[in-house]
Motif scaffolding. Structure first.
Motif, PDB file in Angstrom:
ATOM      1  N   ALA A  81       0.746  -1.276  -0.025  1.00 33.51           N
ATOM      2  CA  ALA A  81      -0.149  -0.127  -0.173  1.00 33.51           C
ATOM      3  C   ALA A  81       0.804   1.230  -0.178  1.00 33.51           C
ATOM      4  CB  ALA A  81      -1.013  -0.214   1.061  1.00 33.51           C
ATOM      5  N   PHE A  82       0.452   2.141  -0.790  1.00 33.90           N
ATOM      6  CA  PHE A  82       1.186   3.503  -0.698  1.00 33.90           C
ATOM      7  C   PHE A  82       0.408   4.478  -0.063  1.00 33.90           C
ATOM      8  CE2 PHE A  82       3.306   1.036  -3.991  1.00 33.90           C
ATOM      9  CZ  PHE A  82       4.569   1.653  -4.230  1.00 33.90           C
ATOM     10  N   PRO A  83       1.298   5.263   0.569  1.00 37.57           N
ATOM     11  CA  PRO A  83       0.526   6.270   1.574  1.00 37.57           C
ATOM     12  C   PRO A  83       0.691   7.623   0.617  1.00 37.57           C
ATOM     13  CG  PRO A  83       3.057   6.405   1.999  1.00 37.57           C
ATOM     14  CD  PRO A  83       2.475   5.199   0.922  1.00 37.57           C
ATOM     15  N   HIS A 135     -12.268   6.683   5.818  1.00 34.15           N
ATOM     16  CA  HIS A 135     -12.479   5.806   4.453  1.00 34.15           C
ATOM     17  C   HIS A 135     -11.116   6.168   3.668  1.00 34.15           C
ATOM     18  CE1 HIS A 135     -13.895   9.389   2.873  1.00 34.15           C
ATOM     19  NE2 HIS A 135     -14.877   9.431   3.910  1.00 34.15           N
ATOM     20  N   GLU A 136     -10.706   5.497   2.917  1.00 34.67           N
ATOM     21  CA  GLU A 136      -9.654   5.766   1.701  1.00 34.67           C
ATOM     22  C   GLU A 136      -9.933   4.972   0.773  1.00 34.67           C
ATOM     23  OE1 GLU A 136      -5.435   5.301   3.097  1.00 34.67           O
ATOM     24  OE2 GLU A 136      -5.828   6.770   4.563  1.00 34.67           O
ATOM     25  N   CYS A 137     -10.318   5.911  -0.368  1.00 38.81           N
ATOM     26  CA  CYS A 137     -10.816   5.363  -1.612  1.00 38.81           C
ATOM     27  C   CYS A 137      -9.776   5.039  -2.402  1.00 38.81           C
ATOM     28  CB  CYS A 137     -11.869   6.381  -2.079  1.00 38.81           C
ATOM     29  SG  CYS A 137     -12.312   6.078  -4.037  1.00 38.81           S
ATOM     30  N   GLU A 138      -9.316   3.853  -3.120  1.00 37.99           N
ATOM     31  CA  GLU A 138      -8.251   3.542  -3.894  1.00 37.99           C
ATOM     32  C   GLU A 138      -8.562   2.622  -4.965  1.00 37.99           C
ATOM     33  OE1 GLU A 138      -4.485   2.903  -1.484  1.00 37.99           O
ATOM     34  OE2 GLU A 138      -5.561   4.113   0.539  1.00 37.99           O
ATOM     35  N   LEU A 139      -7.386   2.748  -5.941  1.00 34.36           N
ATOM     36  CA  LEU A 139      -7.468   1.987  -7.198  1.00 34.36           C
ATOM     37  C   LEU A 139      -6.527   0.627  -6.567  1.00 34.36           C
ATOM     38  CD1 LEU A 139      -8.345   1.137 -10.095  1.00 34.36           C
ATOM     39  CD2 LEU A 139      -5.806   2.173 -10.692  1.00 34.36           C
ATOM     40  N   LEU A 166     -10.824  -0.350  -0.688  1.00 32.07           N
ATOM     41  CA  LEU A 166     -11.129   0.614   0.717  1.00 32.07           C
ATOM     42  C   LEU A 166      -9.930   0.245   1.616  1.00 32.07           C
ATOM     43  CD1 LEU A 166     -15.016   0.744   1.056  1.00 32.07           C
ATOM     44  CD2 LEU A 166     -13.682   2.590   0.074  1.00 32.07           C
ATOM     45  N   ASP A 167      -9.176   1.279   1.729  1.00 30.19           N
ATOM     46  CA  ASP A 167      -8.085   1.232   2.933  1.00 30.19           C
ATOM     47  C   ASP A 167      -8.627   1.813   4.045  1.00 30.19           C
ATOM     48  OD1 ASP A 167      -5.724   0.858   4.085  1.00 30.19           O
ATOM     49  OD2 ASP A 167      -4.779   2.439   3.016  1.00 30.19           O
ATOM     50  N   MET A 168      -9.240   1.088   4.929  1.00 31.17           N
ATOM     51  CA  MET A 168      -9.854   1.752   6.155  1.00 31.17           C
ATOM     52  C   MET A 168      -8.762   1.906   7.207  1.00 31.17           C
ATOM     53  SD  MET A 168     -12.968   2.190   5.114  1.00 31.17           S
ATOM     54  CE  MET A 168     -13.516   2.608   6.872  1.00 31.17           C
ATOM     55  N   ARG A 179      -3.145  -0.085  12.825  1.00 33.59           N
ATOM     56  CA  ARG A 179      -4.241   0.784  12.603  1.00 33.59           C
ATOM     57  C   ARG A 179      -4.979   0.406  11.244  1.00 33.59           C
ATOM     58  NH1 ARG A 179      -2.982   5.381  11.195  1.00 33.59           N
ATOM     59  NH2 ARG A 179      -0.749   5.405  11.220  1.00 33.59           N
ATOM     60  N   LYS A 180      -4.247  -0.096  10.331  1.00 33.11           N
ATOM     61  CA  LYS A 180      -4.983  -0.599   9.149  1.00 33.11           C
ATOM     62  C   LYS A 180      -5.305  -2.031   8.722  1.00 33.11           C
ATOM     63  CE  LYS A 180      -3.021   3.268   6.370  1.00 33.11           C
ATOM     64  NZ  LYS A 180      -3.956   3.712   5.169  1.00 33.11           N
ATOM     65  N   SER A 181      -5.056  -2.965   9.980  1.00 34.94           N
ATOM     66  CA  SER A 181      -5.175  -4.027   9.703  1.00 34.94           C
ATOM     67  C   SER A 181      -6.385  -4.975  10.298  1.00 34.94           C
ATOM     68  CB  SER A 181      -4.039  -5.071   9.995  1.00 34.94           C
ATOM     69  OG  SER A 181      -2.990  -4.769   9.028  1.00 34.94           O
ATOM     70  N   GLY A 249      -3.087   4.291  -3.097  1.00 35.68           N
ATOM     71  CA  GLY A 249      -2.918   5.534  -2.379  1.00 35.68           C
ATOM     72  C   GLY A 249      -4.244   6.358  -2.456  1.00 35.68           C
ATOM     73  N   THR A 250      -4.782   6.973  -1.671  1.00 36.48           N
ATOM     74  CA  THR A 250      -5.828   7.867  -1.586  1.00 36.48           C
ATOM     75  C   THR A 250      -5.877   9.195  -1.957  1.00 36.48           C
ATOM     76  OG1 THR A 250      -7.970   7.958  -0.426  1.00 36.48           O
ATOM     77  CG2 THR A 250      -6.042   8.602   0.953  1.00 36.48           C
ATOM     78  N   PRO A 251      -6.788   9.757  -2.866  1.00 35.74           N
ATOM     79  CA  PRO A 251      -6.915  10.954  -3.022  1.00 35.74           C
ATOM     80  C   PRO A 251      -7.309  12.027  -1.700  1.00 35.74           C
ATOM     81  CG  PRO A 251      -8.610  10.251  -4.222  1.00 35.74           C
ATOM     82  CD  PRO A 251      -7.966   9.134  -3.360  1.00 35.74           C
TER      83      PRO A 251
HETATM   84 MN    MN Z   1      -4.052   4.228   1.812  1.00 35.46          MN
END
Ligand code: MN
Length: 293
Positions: A81-83, A135-139, A166-168, A179-181, A249-251
Motif C-alpha cells: 500500500a502506498f501512502p 475511509h480511503e478510496c483506492e484503485l 477501500l483502505d480503512m 491501525r490498518k489491519s 494511495g488515496t486522494p
Molecule cells: Mn491508503
C-alpha cells in the motif's frame, strides 16, 4: 474479462450479466484450502484463455443477480500500500494527523492480508474508544506474474488487472499496520477487471460517497508515484507474485465513518461497491485508550 469469486473460493468468469464457474478448469472450488483458486487463475491466465472462452461459450452460467460475490482475492501473498500519493490529500493532512512525507520519498507499507473482505461484506468498526476510523478510496492494481527489479518500462506487463479497494484506517500514531489491519478494513471487489479492458491506466476516475454524499473524487493522472513507478519501487525490495495487490494511495477527502453509514466506491471502467458500516462487538484493546492519537 472480469473474474469474481463465490463461496470464498469458487472462481468464475463474469460475462454480460452472468457468472461462469471455472472450478473444474482450475481444479479448485469452495472447499479447497487455502482459498487460492483466483491466484491460480491469474498465474495461468495466458495458458487458460481458450478454455475460459469455451466455458463461457458452452456453459449456462448463473445470473449475477442471483449470487453473492465474495472477495475476489482472499489469500494473496501480500498487500502493498502506498501512502500520501496525491498532492491534494497531502495538503489536507498537513495539520499533523499523519506524516507529511510523500510516497515518492517515504515508499510503501504492508497491510495484513486478513483485513480483506468482499463487496457484500460490511466494514465492522472495532471499539477504539472514540478514535476516528477513516475511509480511503483506492484503485487496486493486481499483479499478474512473478517479478523482481522490474523497470518502469516493463512494469505494465506485470499487471493482471484492477479492482476497487477501500483502505480503512484508525487515525493515530500507532504502528500503521495495526491501525490498518482490522478484519474487514480492506474491502476489495466487486471483481477483477483484466488490464486489456482498461485503455488508460493513467486516466481512471475514482469516487467515494458516504450516505450518497461525494467525499472523494480523483483521477489516476494525479498520482505522484504512478503505477509503473509503484511496481518498480515495490519490486526493488520484494519479489512480486501473481495475485499480489497494490493499494495505490488515496486522494483528498478522507474522513470518518460511523456505524450506520453506507460507503459507495465507484471506479470508472472497473466497478462499484456499496458497503455497510456496522459496529463490532467486543470491548476493545486498552492500547487505543492510552494514546490521544
Ligand atoms: Mn491508503
Amino acid at each position: 474479462m472480469k473474474f469474481g469469486c463465490l463461496d470464498n473460493n469458487t472462481v468464475g468468469a463474469i460475462h454480460g450479466d452472468r457468472f461462469y464457474d471455472l472450478s473444474t478448469l482450475l481444479g479448485a472450488g469452495a472447499k479447497s484450502w487455502p482459498p487460492t483458486a483466483m491466484i491460480n487463475l491469474i498465474a495461468r491466465y495466458d495458458a487458460l484463455g481458450d478454455q475460459i472462452a469455451k466455458v463461457i461459450k458452452e456453459g449456462q452460467g448463473v445470473p449475477l443477480s442471483a449470487v453473492h460475490l465474495d472477495c475476489p482475492i482472499s489469500w494473496p501473498n501480500k498487500i502493498i500500500a502506498f501512502p500520501a500519493n496525491y498532492e491534494a490529500h497531502i495538503s489536507e493532512m498537513k495539520d499533523g494527523l499523519i506524516s507529511t512525507f510523500k510516497a515518492d520519498g517515504q515508499g510503501f507499507f504492508l497491510k495484513a492480508n486478513s483485513s480483506l473482505s468482499g463487496p457484500c461484506d460490511p466494514i465492522v468498526l472495532p471499539n477504539v474508544f472514540g478514535r476516528a476510523v477513516h475511509h480511503e478510496c483506492e484503485l487496486a492494481v493486481i499483479i499478474g506474474q512473478t517479478g523482481r527489479n522490474i523497470p518502469q518500462a516493463d512494469a505494465m506487463d506485470y499487471v493482471f488487472g484492477y479492482s476497487c479497494l477501500l483502505d480503512m484506517v484508525v487515525r493515530g500514531k500507532e504502528e500503521r499496520v495495526m491501525r490498518k489491519s482490522f478484519d474487514s478494513f480492506c474491502p476489495l471487489g466487486p471483481y477483477l477487471v483484466t488490464a486489456d479492458e482498461v485503455p488508460r491506466y493513467d486516466d481512471i476516475e475514482l469516487e467515494l460517497f458516504v450516505d450518497g454524499e461525494m467525499r472523494q473524487s480523483a483521477n489516476t493522472r494525479d498520482l505522484i508515484v504512478g503505477i509503473p513507478a509503484m511496481i518498480e519501487m515495490a519490486s526493488s525490495v520484494m519479489t512480486l507474485y501473481p495475485g499480489d495487490i497494490i493499494a495505490s494511495g488515496t486522494p483528498a477527502g478522507v474522513g470518518p465513518v460511523q456505524a450506520g453509514n453506507v460507503i459507495d466506491i465507484r471506479i470508472k471502467g472497473i466497478g462499484e461497491m456499496t458497503i455497510d458500516v456496522v459496529a463490532g462487538a467486543g470491548e476493545g484493546h486498552p492500547l487505543w485508550r492510552k494514546t490521544a492519537g
